[in-house]
Write a protein that holds these residues in place. Sequence first.
Motif, PDB file in Angstrom:
ATOM      1  N   GLY A  56      18.746  79.335 -65.212  1.00 52.46           N
ATOM      2  CA  GLY A  56      18.465  77.984 -65.735  1.00 52.46           C
ATOM      3  C   GLY A  56      18.297  78.023 -67.239  1.00 52.46           C
ATOM      4  N   GLY A  77      19.317  75.170 -57.740  1.00 53.76           N
ATOM      5  CA  GLY A  77      18.768  75.387 -59.079  1.00 53.76           C
ATOM      6  C   GLY A  77      18.159  76.763 -59.209  1.00 53.76           C
ATOM      7  N   ILE A 115       7.339  83.610 -73.998  1.00 52.15           N
ATOM      8  CA  ILE A 115       7.706  82.246 -74.407  1.00 52.15           C
ATOM      9  C   ILE A 115       6.707  81.149 -74.079  1.00 52.15           C
ATOM     10  CG2 ILE A 115      10.227  82.571 -74.521  1.00 52.15           C
ATOM     11  CD1 ILE A 115       9.978  81.188 -71.597  1.00 52.15           C
TER      12      ILE A 115
HETATM   13  C1  LIG Z   1      16.040  74.407 -75.527  1.00 49.55           C
HETATM   14  C2  LIG Z   1      14.830  74.575 -74.683  1.00 49.55           C
HETATM   15  C3  LIG Z   1      13.880  75.496 -75.050  1.00 49.55           C
HETATM   16  C4  LIG Z   1      12.734  75.658 -74.285  1.00 49.55           C
HETATM   17  N1  LIG Z   1      11.822  76.582 -74.680  1.00 49.55           N
HETATM   18  C5  LIG Z   1      10.731  76.787 -73.915  1.00 49.55           C
HETATM   19  C6  LIG Z   1       9.778  77.769 -74.291  1.00 49.55           C
HETATM   20  O1  LIG Z   1       9.908  78.424 -75.328  1.00 49.55           O
HETATM   21  N2  LIG Z   1       8.722  77.964 -73.478  1.00 49.55           N
HETATM   22  C7  LIG Z   1       8.553  77.257 -72.310  1.00 49.55           C
HETATM   23  O2  LIG Z   1       7.597  77.510 -71.591  1.00 49.55           O
HETATM   24  N3  LIG Z   1       9.432  76.316 -71.944  1.00 49.55           N
HETATM   25  C8  LIG Z   1      10.520  76.061 -72.718  1.00 49.55           C
HETATM   26  N4  LIG Z   1      11.422  75.100 -72.345  1.00 49.55           N
HETATM   27  C9  LIG Z   1      11.212  74.374 -71.082  1.00 49.55           C
HETATM   28  C10 LIG Z   1      11.587  75.228 -69.863  1.00 49.55           C
HETATM   29  O3  LIG Z   1      12.787  75.916 -70.114  1.00 49.55           O
HETATM   30  C11 LIG Z   1      11.691  74.379 -68.609  1.00 49.55           C
HETATM   31  O4  LIG Z   1      10.479  73.671 -68.430  1.00 49.55           O
HETATM   32  C12 LIG Z   1      11.948  75.236 -67.367  1.00 49.55           C
HETATM   33  O5  LIG Z   1      13.100  76.035 -67.521  1.00 49.55           O
HETATM   34  C13 LIG Z   1      12.094  74.358 -66.135  1.00 49.55           C
HETATM   35  O6  LIG Z   1      12.425  75.145 -65.049  1.00 49.55           O
HETATM   36  P1  LIG Z   1      13.195  74.552 -63.776  1.00 49.55           P
HETATM   37  O7  LIG Z   1      13.354  75.702 -62.857  1.00 49.55           O
HETATM   38  O8  LIG Z   1      12.497  73.349 -63.285  1.00 49.55           O
HETATM   39  O9  LIG Z   1      14.609  74.042 -64.326  1.00 49.55           O
HETATM   40  P2  LIG Z   1      15.778  74.719 -65.184  1.00 49.55           P
HETATM   41  O10 LIG Z   1      15.334  75.923 -65.901  1.00 49.55           O
HETATM   42  O11 LIG Z   1      16.346  73.618 -65.974  1.00 49.55           O
HETATM   43  O12 LIG Z   1      16.831  75.176 -64.087  1.00 49.55           O
HETATM   44  C14 LIG Z   1      17.508  74.241 -63.298  1.00 49.55           C
HETATM   45  C15 LIG Z   1      18.779  74.851 -62.766  1.00 49.55           C
HETATM   46  O13 LIG Z   1      19.370  73.918 -61.865  1.00 49.55           O
HETATM   47  C16 LIG Z   1      20.782  73.944 -62.020  1.00 49.55           C
HETATM   48  N5  LIG Z   1      21.333  72.676 -61.545  1.00 49.55           N
HETATM   49  C17 LIG Z   1      21.104  71.441 -62.028  1.00 49.55           C
HETATM   50  N6  LIG Z   1      21.789  70.523 -61.316  1.00 49.55           N
HETATM   51  C18 LIG Z   1      22.480  71.207 -60.363  1.00 49.55           C
HETATM   52  C19 LIG Z   1      23.382  70.822 -59.332  1.00 49.55           C
HETATM   53  N7  LIG Z   1      23.719  69.551 -59.114  1.00 49.55           N
HETATM   54  N8  LIG Z   1      23.920  71.787 -58.540  1.00 49.55           N
HETATM   55  C20 LIG Z   1      23.608  73.091 -58.739  1.00 49.55           C
HETATM   56  N9  LIG Z   1      22.763  73.505 -59.707  1.00 49.55           N
HETATM   57  C21 LIG Z   1      22.199  72.574 -60.506  1.00 49.55           C
HETATM   58  C22 LIG Z   1      20.960  74.152 -63.517  1.00 49.55           C
HETATM   59  O14 LIG Z   1      22.242  74.696 -63.798  1.00 49.55           O
HETATM   60  C23 LIG Z   1      19.831  75.121 -63.840  1.00 49.55           C
HETATM   61  O15 LIG Z   1      20.262  76.457 -63.739  1.00 49.55           O
HETATM   62  C24 LIG Z   1      12.553  74.886 -73.119  1.00 49.55           C
HETATM   63  C25 LIG Z   1      13.499  73.927 -72.753  1.00 49.55           C
HETATM   64  C26 LIG Z   1      14.630  73.761 -73.544  1.00 49.55           C
HETATM   65  C27 LIG Z   1      15.634  72.716 -73.169  1.00 49.55           C
END
Ligand SMILES: Cc1cc2nc3c(=O)[nH]c(=O)nc-3n(C[C@H](O)[C@H](O)[C@H](O)COP(=O)(O)OP(=O)(O)OC[C@H]3O[C@@H](n4cnc5c(N)ncnc54)[C@H](O)[C@@H]3O)c2cc1C
Length: 479
Positions: free
Chosen positions: A184, A154, A97
């Motif tokens: 996530g 998270g 991805i």
């Molecule tokens: C629809 C979509 C498609 C995407 N496609 C791509 C792609 O093809 N390629 C790519 O590289 N990137 C893609 N991205 C971006 C990528 O998914 C994100 O940049 C990445 O997942 C960020 O990782 P993270 O760990 O910071 O947060 P996240 O993956 O957002 O995880 C955060 C977690 O924290 C949890 N959380 C939040 N608040 C709380 C709380 N108060 N208490 C407990 N838990 C909480 C959430 O439930 C979630 O599970 C996409 C994003 C979206 C929205």
Amino acid sequence: MAGDMLKFVGVTQAYPVKRDTKQRAEDFREIAERYGTPAAEEQAARCSQCGVPYCSVHCPLHNHIPDWLRLTAEGRLREAFELSNATSTMPEICGRICPQDRLCEGNCVIEFSGHGAVTIGSVEKFITDTAWENGWVEPVVPGPARGQSVGIIGAGPAGLTAAELLRVAGYEVHVYDRHDRAGGLLTYGIPGFKLEKPIVMRRVDRLKHGGIVFHEGFEVGRDATIEELRERHDALLVATGVYKARGLSAPGVETGGVVEALDYLTASNRKGFGDEVPAFDDGSLNAEGKRVVVVGGGDTAMDCVRTAIRQGAKSVACLYRRDRANMPGSQREVANAEEEGVEFVWLSAPQAFGGDGRIENVRIARMRLGAPDASGRRSPEPDDSAPELREADLVIKALGFDAEDLPKLFSAPELGVTRWGTLLVDNATLMTSLDGVFAAGDIVRGASLVVWAVRDGRDVAGHIDKYLRAKAKEERKAA
Ligand SMILES: Cc1cc2nc3c(=O)[nH]c(=O)nc-3n(C[C@H](O)[C@H](O)[C@H](O)COP(=O)(O)OP(=O)(O)OC[C@H]3O[C@@H](n4cnc5c(N)ncnc54)[C@H](O)[C@@H]3O)c2cc1C
Ligand code: SF4
């Protein structure tokens, strides 16, 4: 040593190859002529081992790409996997991805020479999938217990990466997530046709088997304050991502059938897991047989249009207020969507949503590109031509995401944020304004990419390790 384990693995060539430049060019010409649609090993053989690994430099993880391509070309798949695994906690996921056209593959020297980049992402996916099939992926083995614990809020790629590295370093690790499944956006955002969910779940299961404790369905702010978690753990990591959907102000936007992108994609992903999803089953979040209009030009919008096609929509149109060259989404994704039958209406924006309780049509204003704004991008502005009325049964708003108000949600007004609401961290330590509370991933960068979240998770694990070692030393001194 745990500290060494958490050290960033640099861009050195682990398996240096000395070859004459002219010979390399000849080899490459021969390979390029020979292979029409190369398989992974053949693709890997196309790497010219150019000596200047631009691909690695532009990979946020600085993966040792030319080296594992060479090992793959030689059929040494296990070594290729081990090398790729040394810098990434989820190579098969990034291989699937990452927007490679903007990262590694976009900077492949062969791409510059006009012969099409080595398909680095698919080789990466292939070698790690092969490793899983052959049992080469090692379990998570915790290091000698350090007697300290880390709480991670998270379970996205940033939190999971940090969890793995800290567990291996010997810490007790607890991951809290408000969803019922970890991963996530890997689990509930990115559609299954791009990232198959068993691929994500086997990574999560591996972490669970390694002794990382997951508290699913646990929402910080509702089930505990951040202060309570600080008391439970020696350090905390906030990796909550960004989830406040950007709004759209147009008359009728509250009409039934105008929905949020993430609600739509989550419902679809939940169906993929076999969950009961009433809003899908009653048709509210199902595009089947509908005329669908998606508003937005980023990768989320592309995921929505392509999901709608797969659900059997009657038609799918994507409205974007700038032109094709200025859209934020990957050009590769646009090309894929077009091939699948999506209509792109460039330089267009919704002006009003019409319908008697349920959406029936969208009034679309035509736009043009005006003067550049402060960022240098030309701002869209309404053009004088007459608006178009387009019939629609489902409108999906995909305008991007901002950070939620974490100081309020976490009852922690002293938690520092930037003007965009993302968490403020000290760049040297990745610590927030609260002692022992670190942050990583989208909640620091703003909406970004999985590979950057993995990189941030890797970096922050190193800083947490350093902090906890210093804390333990202080405590020993004081005892
Ligand atoms: C629809 C979509 C498609 C995407 N496609 C791509 C792609 O093809 N390629 C790519 O590289 N990137 C893609 N991205 C971006 C990528 O998914 C994100 O940049 C990445 O997942 C960020 O990782 P993270 O760990 O910071 O947060 P996240 O993956 O957002 O995880 C955060 C977690 O924290 C949890 N959380 C939040 N608040 C709380 C709380 N108060 N208490 C407990 N838990 C909480 C959430 O439930 C979630 O599970 C996409 C994003 C979206 C929205
Ligand atoms: S992690 Fe992403 S950018 Fe890095 S080599 Fe893999 S596909 Fe390319």
